[in-house]
Structures are given as structure tokens and as C-alpha cells.
Scaffold this motif. Structure first.
Motif, mmCIF file in Angstrom:
data_model
loop_
_atom_site.group_PDB
_atom_site.id
_atom_site.type_symbol
_atom_site.label_atom_id
_atom_site.label_comp_id
_atom_site.label_asym_id
_atom_site.label_seq_id
_atom_site.Cartn_x
_atom_site.Cartn_y
_atom_site.Cartn_z
ATOM 1 N N LYS A 42 93.562 86.050 54.244
ATOM 2 C CA LYS A 42 95.012 85.902 54.373
ATOM 3 C C LYS A 42 95.573 85.052 53.242
ATOM 4 O O LYS A 42 96.636 85.392 52.671
ATOM 5 C CB LYS A 42 95.349 85.270 55.728
ATOM 6 N N LYS A 43 94.887 83.995 52.893
ATOM 7 C CA LYS A 43 95.341 83.147 51.793
ATOM 8 C C LYS A 43 95.372 83.934 50.491
ATOM 9 O O LYS A 43 96.337 83.843 49.717
ATOM 10 C CB LYS A 43 94.424 81.930 51.651
ATOM 11 N N GLU A 44 94.314 84.704 50.237
ATOM 12 C CA GLU A 44 94.241 85.491 49.004
ATOM 13 C C GLU A 44 95.362 86.526 48.956
ATOM 14 O O GLU A 44 96.057 86.658 47.933
ATOM 15 C CB GLU A 44 92.873 86.173 48.916
ATOM 16 N N VAL A 45 95.552 87.255 50.038
ATOM 17 C CA VAL A 45 96.606 88.275 50.086
ATOM 18 C C VAL A 45 97.973 87.643 49.850
ATOM 19 O O VAL A 45 98.804 88.168 49.084
ATOM 20 C CB VAL A 45 96.572 89.018 51.433
ATOM 21 N N ASN A 46 98.228 86.509 50.484
ATOM 22 C CA ASN A 46 99.537 85.857 50.362
ATOM 23 C C ASN A 46 99.841 85.451 48.926
ATOM 24 O O ASN A 46 100.985 85.558 48.467
ATOM 25 C CB ASN A 46 99.608 84.633 51.279
ATOM 26 N N VAL A 47 98.828 84.980 48.209
ATOM 27 C CA VAL A 47 99.039 84.594 46.807
ATOM 28 C C VAL A 47 99.525 85.782 45.992
ATOM 29 O O VAL A 47 100.473 85.686 45.211
ATOM 30 C CB VAL A 47 97.740 84.026 46.192
#
Length: 345
Positions: free
Chosen positions: A221-226
Motif C-alpha cells: 500500500k505504501k509503494e502504490v500510494n507513492v
């Protein structure tokens, strides 16, 4: 519509003039056959995508060998930046042969890959300069797969139970690298990002949804959000029977899902019905059996049936269930593309 407009319309759940056509990769022997050439280059591969009628192409950052070896059968191979052992066969195939991150001590002392070296992006730059009307999708990995292959799957799966702190550190290290790679690719001008992170066998996920939700989902989720904050759509790739994890992938914020493998029991009609309002679907044309051993007329039938199931209302990009590998029949590739181009909304 031009190819890029067609792809971006589909990624926005719009209805393009026809279904966009994509494949994550085309193996070099197939490129040589399609282009009637003797010497492979990435420039030739780009021209091949355009010639046969694809609308989108993957831009690949380089992963470099770290140490070369010869195994006990006389095969040459190498250990790459993630600690994956690769053995090279006579036809040039690079087979995975295990990982070398056997302990926390090796992990702590490992010389991890540098996302900032310019040489890593030579082919990404070539793709952006030469793709012209094609949409360009930047490739990155997710938090799990490179950690699992460097560590080996059986060990990282045990780590989730016996040493979850180590599993988390390993996956965070991988995720942090791919975030930087994706940011660089976006700044270079790619139109979308594909995160390749395999989570499943044909029979089902490697781990329970509970384990995925606890350990993998927050990092993904963190990667996608970036990436989404930088203004691009994000497609997620995983082979296998991924259906039980789709609700969690949606929670991660992905826009699309590839490869929807029919040989693993993924029913694209059911996925469309259940998740088509939230996910762009990419794939589902079987490359293991159908495109390799089927007849062109059978390929055409399956392409028509798949489009009828997945395309209504928009949000479908036709693709094989993984890639155009060297075992795929040339006539079947061309039949797949031709039939998809004939279909109109």
C-alpha cells in the motif's frame, strides 16, 4: 484513437475505440522470428511491439550480476543484486536456482542494489525515446517476490511465523528500492507503473489472506500510494490463483490487475462481475497451453469470448496470462492480436 490514448482511456475505466493490446514482455527468440532478424537488441524489440500491433510496452530497468560461477554440471551462472542464483542454459534462458540470503548476518552485510545509477535506466530511456505512439509502462517489483527469491520461499514463509521482524526488514529493504526506481521512471515520463510481485501458485496463494494482510499489504500500500501521488495509474501483476487476495490488492490502492491466469482457475467473468467497477483487468489469454499448442482458430474464439466477458463498460486490456515466451506459436500471437483489433465496442 492512438495507442497511448486508447490505453489511458482503458486505465481510467473509459471506453476506447477498441480493446487495447499489451504483453508484459516478448522473449528475444520470438522478437527475432517476428522481425525476421538475426541479432537481438532492445531497439528491435520496441519496433516489434509496434509492428505487430501492441498498444503498450514495458520499460525494464536493469538488474546486474554480482558474482559469476560455474555449477557442478558445467553450467555458467551468476548471483544477482538480490541474492538470486541464476543458471544460464544453452538457449540463453536464465533459470532461478535458489537464493543466497541464508541468514540475518548475510542480509545485514549484503551490498544492496543502488536505484540511482544511470546505467540501470538505459533501456527505459530507449523505450521512452523510441516507443512513439505506444503507451510506456514502467516496471518495478513489489515488497515480497525479490525478498522471497533471495531468501528462498520456504525460508521467508517460515520467517513470517518464526522471525517476522526479519521478514519485515527484508521486504522493507526491497520495497524502498522499488519506490525509488518507480519515482525515477515516473520522472523520466512513463505513462503507468506495473508492480510485479507473485503471491500465488496455481492452486492458491503462498500464504493465508491473514498473513498477507498483516505483513505484505502495508508495504504494498505504501509503494502504490507513492506512485499514485505522482500522478500515474498502477497495475499489479501476479501469476497463479490470485482471486482470494483481490480484495486486499484493492485495499492497497491498485488500479489494475494482471495476469488473471485462466490455467490457475481465475474466472475473468466472475472477477469482472465482482471487482470490475474497481479494477482494470489485464490479461487472461493462456500462454502456457493455448498460445503455445492451440490452433489459431481456437485462439480467436477464446479472445472473442474473453473480450465479451471482460470488456463491457470499459476497463479491460487484452494480454496473455504472463508474457510472450519462447514456446509461444507465432501464428497464435498474430491471431490473438488480429482478433482483438477486430473487436469494436
Amino acid at each position: 484513437m492512438k495507442s497511448k490514448e486508447r490505453v489511458l482511456t482503458a486505465l481510467d475505466h473509459g471506453i476506447p475505440d477498441r480493446v487495447p493490446i499489451y504483453d508484459m514482455g516478448i522473449d528475444s527468440p520470438i522478437v527475432l522470428k517476428l522481425m525476421n532478424a538475426k541479432t537481438y537488441s532492445w531497439e528491435l524489440a520496441i519496433e516489434c511491439h509496434k509492428k505487430i500491433g501492441f498498444d503498450m510496452i514495458t520499460a525494464w530497468p536493469e538488474t546486474f550480476p554480482r558474482e559469476w560461477f560455474t555449477n557442478d554440471r558445467g553450467r555458467r551462472g551468476y548471483i544477482d543484486e538480490w541474492g538470486r542464483r541464476r543458471v544460464i542454459t544453452e538457449d540463453g534462458t536464465k533459470w532461478y536456482a535458489g537464493g543466497v540470503i541464508k541468514s540475518e548476518e548475510i542480509f545485514d552485510s549484503w551490498n544492496w542494489p543502488d536505484p540511482y545509477i544511470p546505467e540501470r535506466y538505459i533501456d527505459v530511456d530507449k523505450t521512452l525515446k523510441n516507443a512513439k505512439e505506444l503507451a510506456v509502462i514502467g516496471f518495478v517489483g513489489g515488497p515480497f517476490e525479490r525478498a522471497a527469491l533471495g531468501r528462498e520461499h520456504q525460508f521467508i514463509l517460515m520467517d513470517f511465523y518464526k522471525n517476522p521482524e526479519f521478514a519485515g526488514r527484508h521486504m522493507r529493504k526491497v520495497m524502498e528500492y522499488w519506490i525509488e526506481v518507480g519515482k525515477i521512471e515516473i520522472d523520466m515520463g512513463v505513462d503507468a507503473i506495473i508492480i510485479a510481485d507473485d503471491y500465488s501458485y496455481k492452486s492458491g496463494p503462498f500464504f493465508s489472506p491473514k498473513i498477507f494482510q498483516k505483513y505484505v499489504l502495508p508495504l504494498l500500500k505504501k509503494e502504490v500510494n507513492v506512485f499514485k501521488k505522482r500522478g500515474v495509474r498502477v497495475i499489479h501483476h501476479s501469476d497463479g490463483y490470485i482471486t482470494p487476495l483481490i480484495p486486499y490488492l484493492i485495499k492497497a490502492g491498485i488500479d489494475g490487475l494482471h495476469s488473471l491466469e485462466p490455467a490457475a482457475g481465475v474466472d475473468i467473468g466472475q472477477v469482472k462481475k465482482s471487482f470490475g467497477d474497481r479494477l482494470v483487468l489485464v490479461g487472461n489469454i493462456d500462454c502456457g497451453s493455448l498460445l503455445s499448442f492451440g490452433k489459431p482458430q481456437e485462439v480467436r474464439r477464446v479472445v472473442r469470448e474473453t473480450i465479451v466477458k471482460a470488456a463491457p463498460g470499459g476497463g479491460y486490456i487484452l494480454s496473455s496470462s504472463n508474457s510472450i515466451h519462447r514456446g509461444v506459436n507465432i501464428e497464435n500471437i498474430l491471431a490473438m492480436i488480429e482478433e482483438a483489433r477486430r473487436f469494436k465496442y
